[in-house]
Motif scaffolding. Structure first.
Motif, mmCIF file in Angstrom:
data_model
loop_
_atom_site.group_PDB
_atom_site.id
_atom_site.type_symbol
_atom_site.label_atom_id
_atom_site.label_comp_id
_atom_site.label_asym_id
_atom_site.label_seq_id
_atom_site.Cartn_x
_atom_site.Cartn_y
_atom_site.Cartn_z
ATOM 1 N N TYR A 38 0.831 -1.203 0.000
ATOM 2 C CA TYR A 38 0.000 0.000 0.000
ATOM 3 C C TYR A 38 0.870 1.260 0.000
ATOM 4 N N ILE A 39 1.875 1.292 0.862
ATOM 5 C CA ILE A 39 2.756 2.464 0.955
ATOM 6 C C ILE A 39 3.544 2.650 -0.342
ATOM 7 N N GLN A 40 4.032 1.547 -0.917
ATOM 8 C CA GLN A 40 4.771 1.645 -2.178
ATOM 9 C C GLN A 40 3.899 2.249 -3.277
ATOM 10 N N MET A 41 2.670 1.771 -3.388
ATOM 11 C CA MET A 41 1.794 2.246 -4.458
ATOM 12 C C MET A 41 1.351 3.686 -4.197
ATOM 13 N N LYS A 42 1.163 4.047 -2.949
ATOM 14 C CA LYS A 42 0.788 5.426 -2.629
ATOM 15 C C LYS A 42 1.935 6.371 -2.977
ATOM 16 N N THR A 43 3.152 5.935 -2.699
ATOM 17 C CA THR A 43 4.321 6.736 -3.042
ATOM 18 C C THR A 43 4.421 6.912 -4.551
ATOM 19 N N TYR A 44 4.221 5.811 -5.285
ATOM 20 C CA TYR A 44 4.269 5.901 -6.751
ATOM 21 C C TYR A 44 3.134 6.773 -7.278
ATOM 22 N N HIS A 45 1.985 6.700 -6.653
ATOM 23 C CA HIS A 45 0.822 7.509 -7.033
ATOM 24 C C HIS A 45 1.187 8.998 -7.040
ATOM 25 N N PHE A 46 1.958 9.427 -6.047
ATOM 26 C CA PHE A 46 2.366 10.827 -5.986
ATOM 27 C C PHE A 46 3.538 11.137 -6.910
ATOM 28 N N ALA A 47 4.352 10.137 -7.208
ATOM 29 C CA ALA A 47 5.579 10.368 -7.976
ATOM 30 C C ALA A 47 5.370 10.353 -9.491
ATOM 31 N N ARG A 53 -1.926 6.812 -14.952
ATOM 32 C CA ARG A 53 -1.450 5.973 -13.852
ATOM 33 C C ARG A 53 -1.793 6.588 -12.505
ATOM 34 N N HIS A 54 -1.627 7.885 -12.382
ATOM 35 C CA HIS A 54 -1.987 8.589 -11.145
ATOM 36 C C HIS A 54 -3.462 8.344 -10.813
ATOM 37 N N TYR A 55 -4.306 8.510 -11.803
ATOM 38 C CA TYR A 55 -5.752 8.365 -11.624
ATOM 39 C C TYR A 55 -6.130 6.917 -11.289
ATOM 40 N N ASN A 56 -5.595 5.960 -12.049
ATOM 41 C CA ASN A 56 -5.966 4.555 -11.853
ATOM 42 C C ASN A 56 -5.417 3.971 -10.556
ATOM 43 N N ILE A 57 -4.256 4.415 -10.148
ATOM 44 C CA ILE A 57 -3.717 3.935 -8.875
ATOM 45 C C ILE A 57 -4.550 4.468 -7.718
ATOM 46 N N ASP A 58 -5.041 5.677 -7.839
ATOM 47 C CA ASP A 58 -5.908 6.234 -6.802
ATOM 48 C C ASP A 58 -7.158 5.376 -6.633
ATOM 49 N N GLY A 59 -7.787 5.011 -7.751
ATOM 50 C CA GLY A 59 -8.967 4.145 -7.684
ATOM 51 C C GLY A 59 -8.635 2.774 -7.122
ATOM 52 N N GLU A 134 -8.470 -7.128 -8.460
ATOM 53 C CA GLU A 134 -8.147 -5.700 -8.497
ATOM 54 C C GLU A 134 -6.720 -5.469 -8.998
ATOM 55 N N VAL A 135 -5.803 -6.346 -8.621
ATOM 56 C CA VAL A 135 -4.413 -6.230 -9.084
ATOM 57 C C VAL A 135 -4.351 -6.489 -10.587
ATOM 58 N N ASP A 136 -5.070 -7.514 -11.058
ATOM 59 C CA ASP A 136 -5.109 -7.783 -12.503
ATOM 60 C C ASP A 136 -5.680 -6.594 -13.276
ATOM 61 N N LYS A 137 -6.734 -6.033 -12.739
ATOM 62 C CA LYS A 137 -7.351 -4.857 -13.363
ATOM 63 C C LYS A 137 -6.368 -3.691 -13.400
ATOM 64 N N LEU A 138 -5.638 -3.488 -12.313
ATOM 65 C CA LEU A 138 -4.655 -2.410 -12.258
ATOM 66 C C LEU A 138 -3.575 -2.603 -13.314
ATOM 67 N N LEU A 139 -3.079 -3.829 -13.457
ATOM 68 C CA LEU A 139 -2.057 -4.088 -14.474
ATOM 69 C C LEU A 139 -2.567 -3.738 -15.865
ATOM 70 N N TYR A 140 -3.806 -4.066 -16.146
ATOM 71 C CA TYR A 140 -4.394 -3.714 -17.439
ATOM 72 C C TYR A 140 -4.482 -2.193 -17.596
ATOM 73 N N LEU A 141 -4.991 -1.513 -16.580
ATOM 74 C CA LEU A 141 -5.177 -0.060 -16.670
ATOM 75 C C LEU A 141 -3.858 0.705 -16.762
ATOM 76 N N LEU A 142 -2.824 0.184 -16.110
ATOM 77 C CA LEU A 142 -1.524 0.846 -16.176
ATOM 78 C C LEU A 142 -0.913 0.766 -17.577
ATOM 79 N N ARG A 143 -1.309 -0.247 -18.333
ATOM 80 C CA ARG A 143 -0.765 -0.403 -19.685
ATOM 81 C C ARG A 143 -1.444 0.483 -20.713
ATOM 82 N N LEU A 144 -2.583 1.041 -20.350
ATOM 83 C CA LEU A 144 -3.290 1.926 -21.289
ATOM 84 C C LEU A 144 -2.542 3.242 -21.424
ATOM 85 N N GLU A 145 -2.532 3.767 -22.590
ATOM 86 C CA GLU A 145 -1.859 5.065 -22.829
ATOM 87 C C GLU A 145 -2.875 6.180 -22.865
#
Length: 145
Positions: A38-47, A53-59, A134-145
């Motif tokens: 959780y902390i790693q992804m929150k850090t990446y969300h801000f970075a 990616r910012h938007y999808n990680i928040d969701g 949810e992790v599988d969904k995130l991997l898909y959403l992160l690949r979208l441009e």
């Protein structure tokens, strides 16, 4: 002859019985790994500078936080509350290239504990399945441009 008791004296006292359950040895390790992710992804969300990616990680983090909370509470109800001792987390920096590796490593961790530690706990498995989805969904959403 009738003996009357006051309402207070006729009640049985409820004695708090603390039931000690055998806390699973891996339980604390699992809780800590969930928190670390959780902390790693929150850090990446801000970075990240990529809006998608910012938007999808928040969701994702909103869903993950609820599932994480449900899992920990259900696990503690079933197996007991572990002793939470101070611990240190190692939070590696995640960038736009390494985010996939981190998420895939966490997915592998989820699948490993599902098949090893919690394979007989159907209620906990259901929550882990939802996390995995949810992790599988995130991997898909992160690949979208």
């Amino acid at each position: 002859m009738t003996i009357r008791r006051s309402s207070y004296s006729s009640r049985r006292r409820r004695v708090s019985k603390k039931i000690r359950k055998a806390v699973l040895p891996h339980q604390t390790r699992v809780f800590q790994r969930f928190f670390q992710f959780y902390i790693q992804m929150k850090t990446y969300h801000f970075a990240t500078r990529i809006y998608n990616r910012h938007y999808n990680i928040d969701g994702f983090l909103k869903q993950y936080s609820e599932l994480y909370d449900r899992f920990v509470e259900a696990c503690m109800g079933k197996h007991g509350t572990p002793v939470f001792r101070p611990f240190q987390l190692s939070i590696g920096a995640i960038d736009d290239r390494s985010v996939f590796r981190h998420v895939e490593e966490f997915r592998a961790f989820l699948r490993n504990i599902r098949s090893a530690e919690y394979k007989h706990d159907s209620d906990l498995l259901n929550i882990l399945d939802e996390m995995d989805a949810e992790v599988d969904k995130l991997l898909y959403l992160l690949r979208l441009e």
